[in-house]
Design a protein around this motif. Structure first.
Motif, PDB file in Angstrom:
ATOM      1  N   SER A  99      11.070  37.530 -41.546  1.00  0.00           N
ATOM      2  CA  SER A  99      11.398  38.361 -39.772  1.00  0.00           C
ATOM      3  C   SER A  99      12.142  39.134 -39.878  1.00  0.00           C
ATOM      4  CB  SER A  99      11.767  36.733 -38.640  1.00  0.00           C
ATOM      5  OG  SER A  99      12.938  36.333 -39.220  1.00  0.00           O
ATOM      6  N   ARG A 100      13.315  39.055 -41.059  1.00  0.00           N
ATOM      7  CA  ARG A 100      14.789  39.612 -41.311  1.00  0.00           C
ATOM      8  C   ARG A 100      13.834  41.231 -42.132  1.00  0.00           C
ATOM      9  NH1 ARG A 100      15.466  36.156 -37.977  1.00  0.00           N
ATOM     10  NH2 ARG A 100      17.761  35.030 -38.794  1.00  0.00           N
ATOM     11  N   LEU A 101      13.212  41.090 -42.589  1.00  0.00           N
ATOM     12  CA  LEU A 101      12.764  42.259 -44.113  1.00  0.00           C
ATOM     13  C   LEU A 101      11.602  43.003 -42.617  1.00  0.00           C
ATOM     14  CD1 LEU A 101      12.654  41.300 -47.553  1.00  0.00           C
ATOM     15  CD2 LEU A 101      14.034  42.322 -46.002  1.00  0.00           C
ATOM     16  N   GLY A 102      11.094  42.748 -42.063  1.00  0.00           N
ATOM     17  CA  GLY A 102       9.705  42.890 -41.714  1.00  0.00           C
ATOM     18  C   GLY A 102       8.460  44.036 -41.877  1.00  0.00           C
ATOM     19  N   ASP A 103       7.942  42.992 -43.411  1.00  0.00           N
ATOM     20  CA  ASP A 103       7.072  43.183 -44.163  1.00  0.00           C
ATOM     21  C   ASP A 103       7.041  41.504 -45.553  1.00  0.00           C
ATOM     22  OD1 ASP A 103       5.718  43.796 -46.517  1.00  0.00           O
ATOM     23  OD2 ASP A 103       6.730  45.386 -47.553  1.00  0.00           O
ATOM     24  N   PRO A 104       5.758  41.121 -44.932  1.00  0.00           N
ATOM     25  CA  PRO A 104       5.876  39.902 -45.076  1.00  0.00           C
ATOM     26  C   PRO A 104       5.362  39.705 -46.783  1.00  0.00           C
ATOM     27  CG  PRO A 104       4.063  40.670 -43.200  1.00  0.00           C
ATOM     28  CD  PRO A 104       5.246  42.414 -43.862  1.00  0.00           C
ATOM     29  N   VAL A 105       4.882  41.192 -47.693  1.00  0.00           N
ATOM     30  CA  VAL A 105       4.658  41.469 -48.740  1.00  0.00           C
ATOM     31  C   VAL A 105       6.580  40.917 -49.500  1.00  0.00           C
ATOM     32  CG1 VAL A 105       3.720  42.583 -50.771  1.00  0.00           C
ATOM     33  CG2 VAL A 105       2.247  42.159 -48.790  1.00  0.00           C
ATOM     34  N   GLN A 106       7.226  41.940 -49.163  1.00  0.00           N
ATOM     35  CA  GLN A 106       8.298  41.914 -50.247  1.00  0.00           C
ATOM     36  C   GLN A 106       8.826  40.955 -49.397  1.00  0.00           C
ATOM     37  OE1 GLN A 106      10.849  44.836 -47.997  1.00  0.00           O
ATOM     38  NE2 GLN A 106      11.712  45.207 -50.552  1.00  0.00           N
ATOM     39  N   ALA A 107       8.438  39.732 -48.305  1.00  0.00           N
ATOM     40  CA  ALA A 107       9.386  38.715 -47.811  1.00  0.00           C
ATOM     41  C   ALA A 107       8.659  37.691 -49.267  1.00  0.00           C
ATOM     42  CB  ALA A 107       9.206  37.612 -46.685  1.00  0.00           C
ATOM     43  N   GLU A 108       7.729  37.693 -49.727  1.00  0.00           N
ATOM     44  CA  GLU A 108       7.002  36.896 -50.454  1.00  0.00           C
ATOM     45  C   GLU A 108       7.602  37.321 -51.988  1.00  0.00           C
ATOM     46  OE1 GLU A 108       2.941  35.473 -52.688  1.00  0.00           O
ATOM     47  OE2 GLU A 108       2.754  36.951 -50.546  1.00  0.00           O
ATOM     48  N   ASP A 109       7.949  38.220 -51.857  1.00  0.00           N
ATOM     49  CA  ASP A 109       9.207  38.568 -53.538  1.00  0.00           C
ATOM     50  C   ASP A 109      10.866  38.092 -53.561  1.00  0.00           C
ATOM     51  OD1 ASP A 109       6.288  39.376 -54.316  1.00  0.00           O
ATOM     52  OD2 ASP A 109       7.032  41.698 -54.112  1.00  0.00           O
ATOM     53  N   SER A 145       8.701  21.034 -57.977  1.00  0.00           N
ATOM     54  CA  SER A 145       7.409  21.607 -56.794  1.00  0.00           C
ATOM     55  C   SER A 145       7.534  21.525 -55.067  1.00  0.00           C
ATOM     56  CB  SER A 145       6.390  21.447 -56.956  1.00  0.00           C
ATOM     57  OG  SER A 145       6.243  21.572 -59.124  1.00  0.00           O
ATOM     58  N   ALA A 146       7.881  20.066 -55.109  1.00  0.00           N
ATOM     59  CA  ALA A 146       7.735  19.087 -53.435  1.00  0.00           C
ATOM     60  C   ALA A 146       8.985  20.281 -52.657  1.00  0.00           C
ATOM     61  CB  ALA A 146       8.586  17.866 -53.902  1.00  0.00           C
ATOM     62  N   LEU A 147      10.160  20.423 -53.566  1.00  0.00           N
ATOM     63  CA  LEU A 147      11.347  21.264 -52.788  1.00  0.00           C
ATOM     64  C   LEU A 147      10.715  22.313 -52.310  1.00  0.00           C
ATOM     65  CD1 LEU A 147      14.755  20.039 -54.616  1.00  0.00           C
ATOM     66  CD2 LEU A 147      13.344  20.063 -51.975  1.00  0.00           C
ATOM     67  N   TYR A 148       9.772  23.110 -53.770  1.00  0.00           N
ATOM     68  CA  TYR A 148       9.619  24.067 -53.113  1.00  0.00           C
ATOM     69  C   TYR A 148       8.319  24.482 -52.013  1.00  0.00           C
ATOM     70  CZ  TYR A 148       7.068  29.322 -53.557  1.00  0.00           C
ATOM     71  OH  TYR A 148       6.299  30.427 -53.864  1.00  0.00           O
ATOM     72  N   GLU A 149       7.372  23.801 -52.521  1.00  0.00           N
ATOM     73  CA  GLU A 149       6.154  23.531 -51.300  1.00  0.00           C
ATOM     74  C   GLU A 149       7.307  22.990 -49.590  1.00  0.00           C
ATOM     75  OE1 GLU A 149       3.722  20.374 -52.503  1.00  0.00           O
ATOM     76  OE2 GLU A 149       3.613  21.754 -54.589  1.00  0.00           O
ATOM     77  N   ARG A 150       7.656  22.297 -49.794  1.00  0.00           N
ATOM     78  CA  ARG A 150       8.702  21.717 -48.447  1.00  0.00           C
ATOM     79  C   ARG A 150       8.690  22.581 -47.928  1.00  0.00           C
ATOM     80  NH1 ARG A 150      12.215  16.667 -48.367  1.00  0.00           N
ATOM     81  NH2 ARG A 150       9.966  15.580 -48.935  1.00  0.00           N
ATOM     82  N   TYR A 151       9.807  24.004 -48.589  1.00  0.00           N
ATOM     83  CA  TYR A 151      10.955  25.053 -48.018  1.00  0.00           C
ATOM     84  C   TYR A 151      10.703  26.040 -48.059  1.00  0.00           C
ATOM     85  CZ  TYR A 151      14.135  21.116 -47.134  1.00  0.00           C
ATOM     86  OH  TYR A 151      14.661  19.475 -46.775  1.00  0.00           O
ATOM     87  N   ALA A 152       9.964  26.721 -48.791  1.00  0.00           N
ATOM     88  CA  ALA A 152       9.081  28.045 -48.965  1.00  0.00           C
ATOM     89  C   ALA A 152       8.970  28.760 -48.341  1.00  0.00           C
ATOM     90  CB  ALA A 152       7.591  27.862 -50.509  1.00  0.00           C
ATOM     91  N   PRO A 153       8.073  28.502 -47.298  1.00  0.00           N
ATOM     92  CA  PRO A 153       6.885  28.368 -46.194  1.00  0.00           C
ATOM     93  C   PRO A 153       8.030  28.737 -45.241  1.00  0.00           C
ATOM     94  CG  PRO A 153       5.436  26.636 -46.512  1.00  0.00           C
ATOM     95  CD  PRO A 153       6.915  26.950 -47.679  1.00  0.00           C
ATOM     96  N   GLN A 154       9.194  28.152 -44.908  1.00  0.00           N
ATOM     97  CA  GLN A 154       9.785  28.345 -43.215  1.00  0.00           C
ATOM     98  C   GLN A 154      10.390  29.275 -44.462  1.00  0.00           C
ATOM     99  OE1 GLN A 154      11.071  24.711 -42.656  1.00  0.00           O
ATOM    100  NE2 GLN A 154      12.659  24.336 -44.285  1.00  0.00           N
ATOM    101  N   ILE A 155      11.143  29.124 -45.746  1.00  0.00           N
ATOM    102  CA  ILE A 155      12.468  30.138 -46.270  1.00  0.00           C
ATOM    103  C   ILE A 155      11.377  31.884 -46.332  1.00  0.00           C
ATOM    104  CG2 ILE A 155      13.685  31.375 -48.411  1.00  0.00           C
ATOM    105  CD1 ILE A 155      14.433  28.546 -46.564  1.00  0.00           C
ATOM    106  N   GLN A 156      10.115  31.864 -46.298  1.00  0.00           N
ATOM    107  CA  GLN A 156      10.177  33.239 -46.887  1.00  0.00           C
ATOM    108  C   GLN A 156       9.367  33.550 -45.519  1.00  0.00           C
ATOM    109  OE1 GLN A 156       5.458  32.886 -48.320  1.00  0.00           O
ATOM    110  NE2 GLN A 156       5.567  35.202 -48.216  1.00  0.00           N
ATOM    111  N   ARG A 157       9.272  32.507 -44.354  1.00  0.00           N
ATOM    112  CA  ARG A 157       9.124  33.569 -42.530  1.00  0.00           C
ATOM    113  C   ARG A 157      10.745  34.172 -42.345  1.00  0.00           C
ATOM    114  NH1 ARG A 157       5.895  28.876 -42.089  1.00  0.00           N
ATOM    115  NH2 ARG A 157       7.786  27.574 -41.205  1.00  0.00           N
ATOM    116  N   TYR A 158      11.516  33.545 -42.065  1.00  0.00           N
ATOM    117  CA  TYR A 158      12.548  33.709 -42.437  1.00  0.00           C
ATOM    118  C   TYR A 158      12.825  35.395 -42.656  1.00  0.00           C
ATOM    119  CZ  TYR A 158      17.406  34.225 -42.773  1.00  0.00           C
ATOM    120  OH  TYR A 158      19.187  34.270 -42.332  1.00  0.00           O
ATOM    121  N   ILE A 159      12.628  35.641 -43.858  1.00  0.00           N
ATOM    122  CA  ILE A 159      13.052  36.693 -44.961  1.00  0.00           C
ATOM    123  C   ILE A 159      11.933  37.631 -43.870  1.00  0.00           C
ATOM    124  CG2 ILE A 159      12.435  37.717 -46.586  1.00  0.00           C
ATOM    125  CD1 ILE A 159      13.535  35.331 -48.239  1.00  0.00           C
TER     126      ILE A 159
END
Length: 107
Positions: A56-66, A40-54
């Protein structure tokens, strides 16, 4: 006179504060051992920045979450094989995120 401090449970460090102070290598070692708090700690630490990265590449925040969720499933599946080779753990995560993002863009 010095003030007295309440040592109520609300003042105890939470797991979130604990992992923020815990060295990354220890969190990774605990996660590799299957400790749910460390995972959980790894997810909480890195998920927000990984999701922002994705996103920015996909242009769709909902799809980026998936896709971000897919990335962390892959991380869980591969964590036992992760070896510290002098690169940051985040570099390994971004590599997985890049590969998964390319897969989505090819579809």
């Amino acid at each position: 006179m010095l003030p007295s401090f309440d040592h109520s449970p609300a003042m105890e460090p939470t797991s979130e504060r604990r992992w923020a102070a815990e060295p990354e290598s220890l969190v990774i070692a605990r996660a590799k051992a299957g400790e749910p708090d460390a995972i959980s700690a790894l997810y909480e630490r890195y998920a927000p920045q990984i999701q922002r990265y994705i996103a920015s590449r996909l242009g769709d925040p909902v799809q980026a979450e998936d896709v971000c969720a897919d990335v962390f499933v892959k991380v869980l599946e591969s964590l036992a094989r992760y070896e510290d080779r002098g690169w940051p753990f985040s570099a390994w995560l971004y590599r997985i995120a890049y590969a998964r993002t390319v897969d989505v863009l090819r579809q």
